[in-house]
Design a protein around this motif. Structure first.
Motif, mmCIF file in Angstrom:
data_model
loop_
_atom_site.group_PDB
_atom_site.id
_atom_site.type_symbol
_atom_site.label_atom_id
_atom_site.label_comp_id
_atom_site.label_asym_id
_atom_site.label_seq_id
_atom_site.Cartn_x
_atom_site.Cartn_y
_atom_site.Cartn_z
ATOM 1 N N ILE A 192 1.537 7.473 -62.828
ATOM 2 C CA ILE A 192 2.875 7.459 -62.235
ATOM 3 C C ILE A 192 3.940 7.375 -63.332
ATOM 4 C CG2 ILE A 192 4.458 6.130 -60.794
ATOM 5 C CD1 ILE A 192 2.413 7.621 -59.184
ATOM 6 N N ILE A 193 3.705 6.534 -64.318
ATOM 7 C CA ILE A 193 4.668 6.392 -65.420
ATOM 8 C C ILE A 193 4.828 7.719 -66.160
ATOM 9 C CG2 ILE A 193 5.097 5.265 -67.643
ATOM 10 C CD1 ILE A 193 3.642 2.803 -66.504
ATOM 11 N N CYS A 194 3.718 8.401 -66.446
ATOM 12 C CA CYS A 194 3.779 9.689 -67.139
ATOM 13 C C CYS A 194 4.518 10.729 -66.308
ATOM 14 C CB CYS A 194 2.367 10.179 -67.458
ATOM 15 S SG CYS A 194 1.500 9.196 -68.702
ATOM 16 N N THR A 195 4.239 10.738 -65.009
ATOM 17 C CA THR A 195 4.921 11.679 -64.122
ATOM 18 C C THR A 195 6.425 11.423 -64.118
ATOM 19 O OG1 THR A 195 2.965 11.829 -62.700
ATOM 20 C CG2 THR A 195 5.060 12.554 -61.770
ATOM 21 N N GLY A 253 14.555 12.039 -74.788
ATOM 22 C CA GLY A 253 13.752 11.147 -75.615
ATOM 23 C C GLY A 253 13.156 10.001 -74.819
ATOM 24 N N ILE A 254 13.947 9.434 -73.909
ATOM 25 C CA ILE A 254 13.446 8.345 -73.061
ATOM 26 C C ILE A 254 12.344 8.855 -72.136
ATOM 27 C CG2 ILE A 254 14.074 6.799 -71.157
ATOM 28 C CD1 ILE A 254 16.877 6.604 -72.497
ATOM 29 N N GLY A 255 12.592 10.009 -71.519
ATOM 30 C CA GLY A 255 11.596 10.555 -70.602
ATOM 31 C C GLY A 255 10.285 10.871 -71.282
ATOM 32 N N VAL A 256 10.341 11.549 -72.416
ATOM 33 C CA VAL A 256 9.114 11.919 -73.131
ATOM 34 C C VAL A 256 8.441 10.688 -73.719
ATOM 35 C CG1 VAL A 256 8.218 13.208 -75.112
ATOM 36 C CG2 VAL A 256 9.907 14.261 -73.612
ATOM 37 N N GLY A 257 9.233 9.681 -74.079
ATOM 38 C CA GLY A 257 8.662 8.466 -74.654
ATOM 39 C C GLY A 257 7.717 7.741 -73.711
ATOM 40 N N LEU A 258 7.905 7.881 -72.399
ATOM 41 C CA LEU A 258 7.024 7.198 -71.442
ATOM 42 C C LEU A 258 5.583 7.712 -71.511
ATOM 43 C CD1 LEU A 258 9.462 6.853 -68.405
ATOM 44 C CD2 LEU A 258 8.599 5.027 -69.871
ATOM 45 N N PRO A 259 5.329 9.023 -71.386
ATOM 46 C CA PRO A 259 3.938 9.477 -71.555
ATOM 47 C C PRO A 259 3.462 9.418 -73.002
ATOM 48 C CG PRO A 259 5.383 11.363 -71.183
ATOM 49 C CD PRO A 259 6.207 10.132 -70.949
ATOM 50 N N TRP A 260 4.398 9.525 -73.961
ATOM 51 C CA TRP A 260 4.020 9.541 -75.380
ATOM 52 C C TRP A 260 3.236 8.290 -75.759
ATOM 53 C CZ3 TRP A 260 5.491 13.723 -78.466
ATOM 54 C CH2 TRP A 260 5.202 13.610 -79.835
ATOM 55 N N GLY A 261 3.615 7.147 -75.205
ATOM 56 C CA GLY A 261 2.930 5.906 -75.566
ATOM 57 C C GLY A 261 1.635 5.666 -74.824
ATOM 58 N N LEU A 262 1.331 6.507 -73.836
ATOM 59 C CA LEU A 262 0.143 6.290 -73.008
ATOM 60 C C LEU A 262 -0.910 7.379 -73.157
ATOM 61 C CD1 LEU A 262 1.965 5.221 -69.698
ATOM 62 C CD2 LEU A 262 1.058 3.734 -71.496
ATOM 63 N N MET A 263 -0.522 8.523 -73.715
ATOM 64 C CA MET A 263 -1.428 9.679 -73.723
ATOM 65 C C MET A 263 -2.723 9.404 -74.456
ATOM 66 S SD MET A 263 1.047 13.015 -74.208
ATOM 67 C CE MET A 263 1.592 12.556 -75.856
ATOM 68 N N ASP A 264 -2.641 8.798 -75.634
ATOM 69 C CA ASP A 264 -3.848 8.593 -76.435
ATOM 70 C C ASP A 264 -4.838 7.681 -75.720
ATOM 71 O OD1 ASP A 264 -3.256 9.799 -79.348
ATOM 72 O OD2 ASP A 264 -1.412 8.948 -78.550
ATOM 73 N N LEU A 295 6.829 21.344 -63.525
ATOM 74 C CA LEU A 295 5.510 21.815 -63.103
ATOM 75 C C LEU A 295 4.417 20.949 -63.726
ATOM 76 C CD1 LEU A 295 3.656 23.884 -61.736
ATOM 77 C CD2 LEU A 295 3.876 25.325 -63.778
ATOM 78 N N SER A 296 4.579 20.599 -64.983
ATOM 79 C CA SER A 296 3.617 19.712 -65.648
ATOM 80 C C SER A 296 3.575 18.353 -64.969
ATOM 81 C CB SER A 296 3.991 19.548 -67.122
ATOM 82 O OG SER A 296 3.993 20.787 -67.801
ATOM 83 N N ALA A 297 4.737 17.865 -64.533
ATOM 84 C CA ALA A 297 4.783 16.579 -63.835
ATOM 85 C C ALA A 297 3.965 16.631 -62.553
ATOM 86 C CB ALA A 297 6.234 16.207 -63.529
ATOM 87 N N VAL A 298 4.048 17.744 -61.834
ATOM 88 C CA VAL A 298 3.270 17.909 -60.606
ATOM 89 C C VAL A 298 1.771 17.886 -60.914
ATOM 90 C CG1 VAL A 298 2.719 19.503 -58.721
ATOM 91 C CG2 VAL A 298 5.098 19.165 -59.421
ATOM 92 N N ILE A 299 1.376 18.607 -61.983
ATOM 93 C CA ILE A 299 -0.043 18.647 -62.366
ATOM 94 C C ILE A 299 -0.534 17.261 -62.763
ATOM 95 C CG2 ILE A 299 -1.665 19.560 -64.078
ATOM 96 C CD1 ILE A 299 0.082 22.100 -64.159
ATOM 97 N N VAL A 300 0.261 16.557 -63.557
ATOM 98 C CA VAL A 300 -0.129 15.218 -64.007
ATOM 99 C C VAL A 300 -0.228 14.263 -62.826
ATOM 100 C CG1 VAL A 300 0.668 13.222 -65.344
ATOM 101 C CG2 VAL A 300 0.785 15.508 -66.337
ATOM 102 N N PHE A 301 0.720 14.341 -61.894
ATOM 103 C CA PHE A 301 0.664 13.458 -60.725
ATOM 104 C C PHE A 301 -0.575 13.757 -59.876
ATOM 105 C CE2 PHE A 301 1.630 12.538 -56.252
ATOM 106 C CZ PHE A 301 1.897 11.172 -56.349
ATOM 107 N N ALA A 302 -0.871 15.045 -59.698
ATOM 108 C CA ALA A 302 -2.039 15.415 -58.898
ATOM 109 C C ALA A 302 -3.335 14.931 -59.533
ATOM 110 C CB ALA A 302 -2.075 16.933 -58.714
#
Length: 503
Positions: free
Chosen positions: A321-324, A357-368, A474-481
């Motif tokens: 949810i945070i990444c989305t 920067g704020i938006g991308v920073g949310l998934p950036w810290g969780l992806m790895d 579109l990426s947000a939709v894929i990630v949420f799904a």
């Protein structure tokens, strides 16, 4: 600890080298000349070399020793940085940047593997957190540092400063880092590595040739067809090799695919802006490199804080949810940035850049972390390697795609304005304007004026940013799904591996 400092110093110079190259490119163009495509390779060659050899470097580190690979990578990076700093040929700079990317892959793979051996438990988590913060420091302050160095010492100082930092990291690592290797290492999958590298080179070359040759030209179609052919060979080889470079079976799991969508989304919503916006600020708006570096901090500074906030938020909200949410915020920022660019009011770009920067920073810290949790524990190493390769190679491909798209939009604008239809150097003018080289475009189009060309570039960049916003949504939709349905904490308590739930 000195060994942690050494690896973190290497962690600073890798993103620093990437973002500094984009700031230095306009100055290199003024001094050394060269075609728009050759100038684009200053950044793309580095990312291509990095992405192609990251997984091979990880296998090599397990085989011959993590310290050896780290030291070899950092030493080669320092040498190549010095050679670039003294180079007087654009061709040699491009070639050296590709080799520098390979050295960066060795430094990152060897350093990360060595760090995992130096620390255990909570100390290991803190060490990797510091390494991630060092990437953020290089990303956040790279544009400003590059601008200051160029303003006072010239573009060569950008690469020479990277050499100095690399030498310092090398000095600490040689004396303090301990050697380790995997006694059960299966070696490097050379057939897979060669095919993967050749495939990425052909794909990137084909994409970068589109602005000059056209999408349906024989050369571009040939390169793209060869890419598909090599992809088929690569898949066939990897399915038969005992220890493949890329475990394709992991792509059967929806959650694993969702994780791979995250670095691709951040590449199109954030990383490409690290190249596009300096061209706008320096080449079109006429800012100095130092001013452009200050402007870029609005985009990159959130990367120092927001990833840490994202990690805290996972106590209450699922990582998916945070990444989305982050991608949706980034898309909103891209729309706002497109409107500011359309009006060519540069101060108005600061707020939407900060939002991105704020938006991308949310998934950036969780992806790895997500790249590991979505597969069984025994396959975490391969999953991390695939994720890292997707991130770096995806960034290089994203840069090539965006450059080709911007050139196409610029060409349409020039044709609509009847400014390039009969000009003898119309194709070169399109490429120059697409890279933000307004002065050279005016020389190629003597009948045009800056008041005509600036709106054309702004209109093209505005539409490109809107397409990037749509792609991010579109990426947000894929990630949420794929990732948004479950809480990370519930998954951690589950008895089943995450991928089993997807079967």
């Amino acid at each position: 600890m000195p060994q942690l400092v050494a690896i973190c110093l290497a962690g600073v110079i890798l993103p620093l080298s990437f973002v500094s190259g984009s700031i230095a490119t306009p100055v290199i163009s003024r001094e050394l000349g060269g075609s728009a495509q050759a100038l684009s390779w200053i950044t793309n060659a580095f990312m291509l070399g990095f992405g192609c050899f990251l997984m091979a470097a990880g296998a090599l580190a397990d085989e011959v020793g993590r310290k050896k690979v780290f030291i070899g990578g950092v030493a080669l990076f320092a040498l190549l940085s010095g050679l670039i700093g003294f180079s007087s040929s654009l061709l040699w700079i491009d070639l050296l940047r590709a080799a520098q990317g390979i050295a960066a892959a060795a430094a990152l793979a060897g350093g990360s593997a060595a760090l995992a051996q130096e620390f255990e438990g909570r100390a290991q988590t803190q060490a990797f957190s510091l390494l991630g913060s060092s990437f953020g420091v290089g990303l956040a302050f790279g544009p400003l540092l590059a601008g200051l160095l160029i303003a006072h010492f010239g573009w060569r100082s950008v690469f020479l400063s990277s050499m100095v930092i690399a030498v310092l990291a090398l000095t600490l690592a040689i004396s303090r880092l301990h050697e380790s290797r995997n006694p059960h290492a299966a070696g490097i999958d050379w057939p897979g590595t060669v095919l993967f590298t050749a495939m990425l080179v052909l794909l990137t070359s084909g994409l970068m040739a589109i602005p000059e040759k056209g999408l349906f030209s024989g050369e571009v179609m040939g390169l793209l067809a060869a890419t598909l052919l090599l992809l088929a060979f690569f898949v066939a080889v990897e399915r038969r090799v005992r220890q493949p470079m890329l475990d394709l079976s992991l792509f059967r799991y929806a959650r694993f695919i969702g994780v791979q969508a995250l670095p691709l989304a951040t590449a199109f919503s954030f990383v490409v802006l690290l190249v596009l916006l300096p061209m706008q600020f320096i080449g079109i708006a006429g800012m100095s490199e130092q001013q452009a570096g200050l402007m870029m901090m609005a985009l990159s500074l959130p990367m120092l804080i927001v990833p840490l906030l994202a990690a805290l938020l996972t106590r209450w909200i699922s990582a998916g949810i945070i990444c989305t949410l982050g991608l949706v915020i980034a898309a909103v920022g891209l729309v706002g940035l497109s409107q500011a660019i359309a009006g060519q009011h540069m101060p108005a770009t600061l707020l939407p850049m900060a939002v991105i920067g704020i938006g991308v920073g949310l998934p950036w810290g969780l992806m790895d972390g997500l790249s590991i949790t979505v597969v069984p524990k025994e396959r975490a190493g391969m999953a991390t390697g695939i994720f890292s390769t997707t991130r770096v190679a995806g960034e290089g491909i994203a840069l090539a795609i965006v450059a080709a798209a911007l050139a196409g939009l610029v060409a349409h604008g020039l044709q609509s304005g009847h400014l390039a239809g009969t000009a003898p150097y119309a194709n070169q003018a399109v490429q120059r304007l697409a890279t933000g080289d307004l002065q050279q475009t005016l020389r190629l189009l003597p009948d045009a004026s800056a008041t005509q060309l600036v709106p054309i570039y702004a209109h093209a960049l505005q539409h490109l940013l809107l397409w990037l916003a749509a792609l991010t949504l579109l990426s947000a939709v894929i990630v949420f799904a794929a990732l948004g349905g479950r809480s990370q904490n519930r998954l951690a308590r589950s008895k089943k591996p995450l991928c089993e739930a997807d079967q």
